[in-house]
Design a protein around this motif. Structure first.
Motif: not given
Ligand SMILES: O=C(CO)COP(=O)(O)O
Length: 235
Positions: A105-124
């Motif tokens: 769901n959108n909440d989980l996806i936002r958390q994944k995107a936040q983890q990506s940003l914290a790791a200096s990855l660009t989430p798509i």
């Protein structure tokens, strides 16, 4: 704005074919350089072998997903930090196949995107309506709520992939794509927006010419080196 061409290899290929696909792209890049930022997203087990092939090229590497957690007791999951460690710069999150098959769901996806940003990855971050939502006039509302709930603050890419256009050979018309991209652009000014769903070399230029389309997320056609490079050349 710079354009992005992203290849999502999904769960296809074996080590040798993934290595050959990457090597073929590196050769094409030397022969026919392109202006676009080109990213390939192989299956997890082959990230390392593809990373080695891409090392002396300007092609970028991405994961197809990451965990919503930083580290710990999450058997089978792969963290954004691990992807970064393997030299990824990007990661796809919220693909409709994972939303449908794994109930993401959108909440989980936002958390994944936040983890990506914290790791200096660009989430798509992928969004998109299904056929029923399109046919009942709900596409704009569905995509708007996905964008509002799944996209965190920070440097992200958003990919609009109508579920009914993925792997079907059907693509929305230019005004349908333009309408959704314009709405996303208003909602997230400055965030690049990619289109995905049955992109091929024969329709890439036409789709890239639509206002607010800043790149393409390519599935099936990214498994063919020559075809994928033609799409990159269109950008
Ligand atoms: O799902 C997609 C990319 O993430 C699109 O897949 P196809 O290009 O095969 O329709």
């Amino acid at each position: 704005m710079n354009k992005w061409i992203v290849g999502n290899w999904k769960m296809n290929g074996m080590m040798s074919s993934c290595r050959d696909l990457a090597a073929g792209l590196v050769t094409l890049e030397q022969e026919k350089p392109v202006r676009a930022t080109v990213v390939v997203c192989p299956p997890y087990p082959y990230l390392g072998v593809v990373a080695l092939r891409l090392m002396d090229s300007s092609l970028h590497l991405g994961g197809q997903d990451c965990s919503a957690h930083e580290a710990g007791a999450f058997t089978g999951q792969v963290s954004a930090k691990m992807l970064k460690d393997l030299s990824c710069g990007y990661v796809i999150v919220g693909h409709s196949e994972r939303r449908a098959q794994l109930n993401e769901n959108n909440d989980l996806i936002r958390q994944k995107a936040q983890q990506s940003l914290a790791a200096s990855l660009t989430p798509i971050i992928c969004v998109g309506e299904n056929l029923e939502e399109r046919e009942t006039g709900k596409a704009i509302d569905v995509v708007l709520s996905q964008v509002q709930q799944a996209v965190p603050k920070g440097k992200c890419l958003i990919a609009y992939e109508p579920v009914w256009a993925i792997g079907t050979g059907k693509t929305p018309n230019a005004s349908q794509i333009g309408e959704i991209h314009q709405m996303i652009a208003r909602q997230n000014p400055g965030t690049p927006i990619l289109y995905g769903g049955s992109v091929k070399s024969s329709n890439a230029s036409e789709i890239l010419a639509i206002p607010h389309v800043h790149g393409l997320l390519v599935g099936g056609a990214s498994l063919d080196t020559a075809e994928f490079w033609k799409i990159a050349e269109a950008a």
